[in-house]
Design a protein around this motif. Structure first.
Motif, PDB file in Angstrom:
ATOM      1  N   ALA A   1      -7.810   1.453   8.201  1.00 40.16           N
ATOM      2  CA  ALA A   1      -7.701   1.442   6.739  1.00 40.16           C
ATOM      3  C   ALA A   1      -8.678   0.406   6.172  1.00 40.16           C
ATOM      4  O   ALA A   1      -8.594  -0.768   6.527  1.00 40.16           O
ATOM      5  CB  ALA A   1      -6.277   1.086   6.322  1.00 40.16           C
TER       6      ALA A   1
ATOM      7  N   SER B   1       0.827  -1.213   0.000  1.00 41.97           N
ATOM      8  CA  SER B   1       0.000   0.000   0.000  1.00 41.97           C
ATOM      9  C   SER B   1       0.862   1.265   0.000  1.00 41.97           C
ATOM     10  O   SER B   1       1.959   1.283   0.552  1.00 41.97           O
ATOM     11  CB  SER B   1      -0.909  -0.002   1.224  1.00 41.97           C
ATOM     12  OG  SER B   1      -1.558   1.234   1.345  1.00 41.97           O
ATOM     13  N   LYS B   2       0.298   2.319  -0.632  1.00 39.47           N
ATOM     14  CA  LYS B   2       1.007   3.601  -0.608  1.00 39.47           C
ATOM     15  C   LYS B   2       0.755   4.325   0.719  1.00 39.47           C
ATOM     16  O   LYS B   2       1.477   5.246   1.070  1.00 39.47           O
ATOM     17  CB  LYS B   2       0.538   4.467  -1.783  1.00 39.47           C
ATOM     18  CG  LYS B   2       1.094   3.985  -3.108  1.00 39.47           C
ATOM     19  CD  LYS B   2       0.524   4.788  -4.261  1.00 39.47           C
ATOM     20  CE  LYS B   2       0.983   4.181  -5.583  1.00 39.47           C
ATOM     21  NZ  LYS B   2       0.122   4.543  -6.684  1.00 39.47           N
ATOM     22  N   GLN B   3      -0.327   3.924   1.417  1.00 36.63           N
ATOM     23  CA  GLN B   3      -0.633   4.553   2.717  1.00 36.63           C
ATOM     24  C   GLN B   3      -0.423   3.549   3.851  1.00 36.63           C
ATOM     25  O   GLN B   3      -1.363   3.225   4.589  1.00 36.63           O
ATOM     26  CB  GLN B   3      -2.083   5.055   2.738  1.00 36.63           C
ATOM     27  CG  GLN B   3      -2.317   6.354   2.011  1.00 36.63           C
ATOM     28  CD  GLN B   3      -2.766   6.138   0.590  1.00 36.63           C
ATOM     29  OE1 GLN B   3      -3.443   5.163   0.294  1.00 36.63           O
ATOM     30  NE2 GLN B   3      -2.371   7.008  -0.301  1.00 36.63           N
ATOM     31  N   GLN B   4       0.794   3.060   3.956  1.00 35.77           N
ATOM     32  CA  GLN B   4       1.083   2.044   4.978  1.00 35.77           C
ATOM     33  C   GLN B   4       0.778   2.554   6.378  1.00 35.77           C
ATOM     34  O   GLN B   4       0.396   1.801   7.261  1.00 35.77           O
ATOM     35  CB  GLN B   4       2.552   1.629   4.895  1.00 35.77           C
ATOM     36  CG  GLN B   4       2.855   0.788   3.684  1.00 35.77           C
ATOM     37  CD  GLN B   4       4.251   0.192   3.723  1.00 35.77           C
ATOM     38  OE1 GLN B   4       4.924   0.216   4.730  1.00 35.77           O
ATOM     39  NE2 GLN B   4       4.683  -0.348   2.604  1.00 35.77           N
ATOM     40  N   GLN B   5       0.952   3.863   6.591  1.00 31.51           N
ATOM     41  CA  GLN B   5       0.767   4.418   7.929  1.00 31.51           C
ATOM     42  C   GLN B   5      -0.693   4.336   8.388  1.00 31.51           C
ATOM     43  O   GLN B   5      -0.970   4.373   9.579  1.00 31.51           O
ATOM     44  CB  GLN B   5       1.277   5.875   7.977  1.00 31.51           C
ATOM     45  CG  GLN B   5       0.464   6.901   7.198  1.00 31.51           C
ATOM     46  CD  GLN B   5       0.705   6.865   5.685  1.00 31.51           C
ATOM     47  OE1 GLN B   5       1.521   6.072   5.191  1.00 31.51           O
ATOM     48  NE2 GLN B   5      -0.010   7.701   4.941  1.00 31.51           N
ATOM     49  N   ASP B   6      -1.638   4.177   7.432  1.00 28.73           N
ATOM     50  CA  ASP B   6      -3.058   4.102   7.817  1.00 28.73           C
ATOM     51  C   ASP B   6      -3.436   2.731   8.365  1.00 28.73           C
ATOM     52  O   ASP B   6      -4.457   2.588   9.055  1.00 28.73           O
ATOM     53  CB  ASP B   6      -3.953   4.398   6.595  1.00 28.73           C
ATOM     54  CG  ASP B   6      -3.836   5.845   6.156  1.00 28.73           C
ATOM     55  OD1 ASP B   6      -3.266   6.641   6.932  1.00 28.73           O
ATOM     56  OD2 ASP B   6      -4.300   6.162   5.040  1.00 28.73           O
TER      57      ASP B   6
END
Lengths: 502, 156
Positions: A294, A284-289
């Motif tokens: 998420a 994922s490009k939004q790993q922090q979510d």
């Protein structure tokens, strides 16, 4: 009968009713924290004994698929996985519920479960028949090695120590020998007991090993007085469909991963869910979510765990080696009905297999409206059923279900004793699944081993009989890989950590 | 960060020792079989089990494991549950399935009950329990045609 004929046979009102009933029953049992999908199938299985095999399979498949999905409710709204396969659903499902998106998370979980279920069932439809053709060339020795591969895989993949898994598998194999031997009629391992003369009935043993330990633990702790997270009103179906479309690659990848994990004997929905979750997070490009609500996390887990249903049926039906623990129970139920799974099933009993596969697809599609409706209107009542009524109900179902298999009180007593044994062993890190698989695969393994032994001894080439055939060597290589890969991987990990520390 | 206490897996080693005993008993039993078809498989499996058990004991002696803390749980209720189910199973041929099932259900409700017995619960729980037992009894005897035991005591 052609494909259309099988489809029409699966669409009879009787089969549609079974699919609906199975999905509802499975979803209800699966949504209760503490009760697993295996348990849902095990306690409800006696109802299928009087049915035709195809109808029984449709009902069992529907219960199984519903139970796997049902686990998501508790994971999202209570932060407690309803079934072990929904463990990774809690990571993002519960944070979504806490921020007021519980309804959206449930709808996303339902859509993902349907997608995963359909992919798994389609793999079953298109992959199982060619595999069955390959399996037709297997001889008894190959079946012996396949059974051993199943046992080593489950020992390596089940929780705890590999050696404990192997010991459990051997114990299960020994349990399968109890009673009168098929060929020579020798009385084996009964130690003078009349009760054991009839052997250990597989499904009773499965009910005991999978259900009694859960009951023993449920009765030992007070009710949790669960606080269900408030969800806003509505399905939010359009929003969920939009999110699902945007993460279609995540859904497809997780479903395929779930199917492949399901094919491995013993690796069920929990492993599939965790593998798909970590893969979704990694890519994922939004790993922090991830871990903070998420939607992709919920979608990955739920699509993968439901894909194991179809994936697990592939080795179950093609080779007679259960892919997941609920498949082991279903395999036992089929044996009671006189249906022997294996490659011949597809050629000799095509009407059973294909009607079932279409029935499974039907049940998966029906899961969308049923799952949404139960999540919206009935979940709160289901999850607050007091333990003081839940435990005796399940206990009573194990008693009546076990008795119904052979009309035998001895089976009931053996079921309870094995359940207690399973609970004690579980306390010391010995998982029930290797024992169960040993018990189920015992006859296949013994038949293959004895035939190979006799042929090898007669030809004065025991070694060549077991290790000289190309397919046997291939399977044996996989056995070695499954045995030693955890050891090699952990060494590799330690080495990498040490290098990183430097 | 607190770490889990480490200790030898004594329980696992005791279970492994019991499995060695079971393996030896199985091996001993196989010497009574008349046919190689009967003994070759259980003998091999029992021997493998003994080897794995010895391996586990050796491994456990050399490698301590994490010992997680366990929640306080009620052992008497666990024992009670198993006893109630076993008694129900043993009573079945004498009292019949229905009566033994009702008794087991009532006993397990009592064992699984942690909340106070209010008047409402005293009325609702027995009613729900009876409905569940009777419902399943009807389903199995009348729909699925399973001949559940009726009980020798009441037949004479």
């Amino acid at each position: 009968m052609d494909s259309l004929g099988y489809l029409l046979a699966a669409l009879t009102p009787y089969h549609v009713a079974l699919a609906i009933g199975g999905v509802v029953a499975g979803t209800v049992v699966g949504s209760l924290p503490g009760l697993t999908a295996t348990m849902a199938v095990a306690v409800l299985i006696p109802i299928t004994f009087s049915m035709e095999p195809a109808s029984a399979l449709i009902l069992m498949g529907a219960i199984y698929t519903g139970a796997i999905y049902g686990g998501a409710y508790a994971a999202i709204l209570l932060n407690t996985p309803g079934t072990p396969s929904a463990i990774a659903t809690t990571f993002d499902g519960y944070p979504m519920a806490k921020r007021g998106d519980g309804d959206l998370a449930i709808t996303l979980a339902c859509i993902a479960s349907v997608c995963g279920g359909l992919v798994g069932a389609l793999f079953l439809l298109f992959l199982a028949p060619p595999l069955a053709n390959v399996a037709l060339s297997f001889g008894p020795v190959e079946y012996f090695w396949l059974a051993i591969l199943g046992l080593t895989l489950i020992s390596a993949l089940s929780q705890g120590n590999l050696l404990k898994g192997l010991i459990g598998a051997c114990f299960g194999l020994l349990l399968s020998c109890i009673g009168v031997a098929e060929i020579s009629a020798d009385v084996r391992l009964t130690f003078g007991s009349q009760t054991l003369l009839g052997g250990i009935e597989t499904v009773s043993a499965l009910i005991g090993l999978y259900c009694i330990p859960v009951l023993i633990d449920l009765v030992a702790t007070p009710d949790r007085h669960l606080k269900v997270e408030d969800v806003s009103r509505g399905f939010r179906l359009h929003e969920a469909l939009d999110i699902s479309w945007r993460s279609k690659f995540n859904l497809a990848r997780s479903s395929v991963l779930g199917t492949l994990v399901g094919i491995l004997p013993g690796a069920g929905g929990s492993i599939a869910g965790l593998v798909a979750y970590s893969e979704a997070r990694r890519s994922s490009k939004q790993q922090q979510d991830f871990g903070h609500g998420a939607p992709e996390g919920v979608q990955a887990t739920e699509s993968a765990n439901n894909a194991t249903v179809g994936g697990g049926f592939i080795p179950t039906l093609v080779l007679g080696i259960p892919g997941t623990p609920p498949d082991a129970v279903i395999l036992g139920a089929l044996l009671i009905q006189g249906v022997r799974t294996g490659p011949n099933l597809f050629t000799e009993h095509g009407s059973i297999v294909y009607v079932f596969i279409w029935g499974l697809l039907l049940a998966t599609v029906l899961m969308l409206p049923i799952g949404l409706l139960i999540g919206r209107y009935a979940y709160r009542s289901i999850v607050t059923v007091p333990k003081a009524l839940l435990v005796p109900t399940v206990a009573f179902m194990t008693l009546i279900g076990t008795y119904a298999i052979r009309n035998s009180v001895s089976d009931v007593a053996i079921m309870i004793v094995l359940g207690v044994l399973g609970w004690v062993l579980g306390r010391f890190g010995f998982s029930a699944s290797p024992i169960v698989l040993g018990l189920i695969l015992g006859s296949i393994a013994e038949q293959g081993f004895v035939q190979g032994w006799i042929i090898g001894a007669a030809a004065d080439d025991l070694w060549g009989q077991f290790f000289g055939r190309p397919i046997s060597v291939g399977i044996f290589a996989f056995i070695l890989l499954s045995l030693f890969s955890p050891l090699l991987l952990s060494r590799f990990r330690v080495k990498r950590e040490l290098t990183g520390a430097d | 960060m607190p770490t889990e206490p480490q200790s030898r897996d004594t329980g696992g080693m005791i279970v492994a020792a019991i499995f060695i005993l079971i393996g030896v008993l199985a091996l001993w039993d196989t010497f009574d079989y008349t046919d190689a078809d009967s003994f070759v498989f259980p003998r091999t499996v029992a021997a493998a089990m003994i080897v794995f058990c010895i391996g586990l004991i050796a491994w456990s002696l050399a490698h301590p494991i994490d010992v997680g803390s366990r929640r306080a749980q009620s052992t008497p209720r666990r024992v009670g549950l198993v006893t109630a189910m076993l008694i129900a199973a043993l009573l079945m041929p004498y009292t019949g399935f229905l009566l033994s099932g009702l008794l087991a259900f009532a006993a397990i409700v009592w064992l699984a009950m942690y909340d106070p017995w209010t008047r409402g619960r005293l009325i609702v729980y027995p009613l729900v329990g009876s409905a569940i037992v009777l419902g399943f009894y009807f389903l199995f005897t009348k729909v699925l045609l399973v001949p559940l035991p009726t009980g020798r005591l009441f037949i004479g």
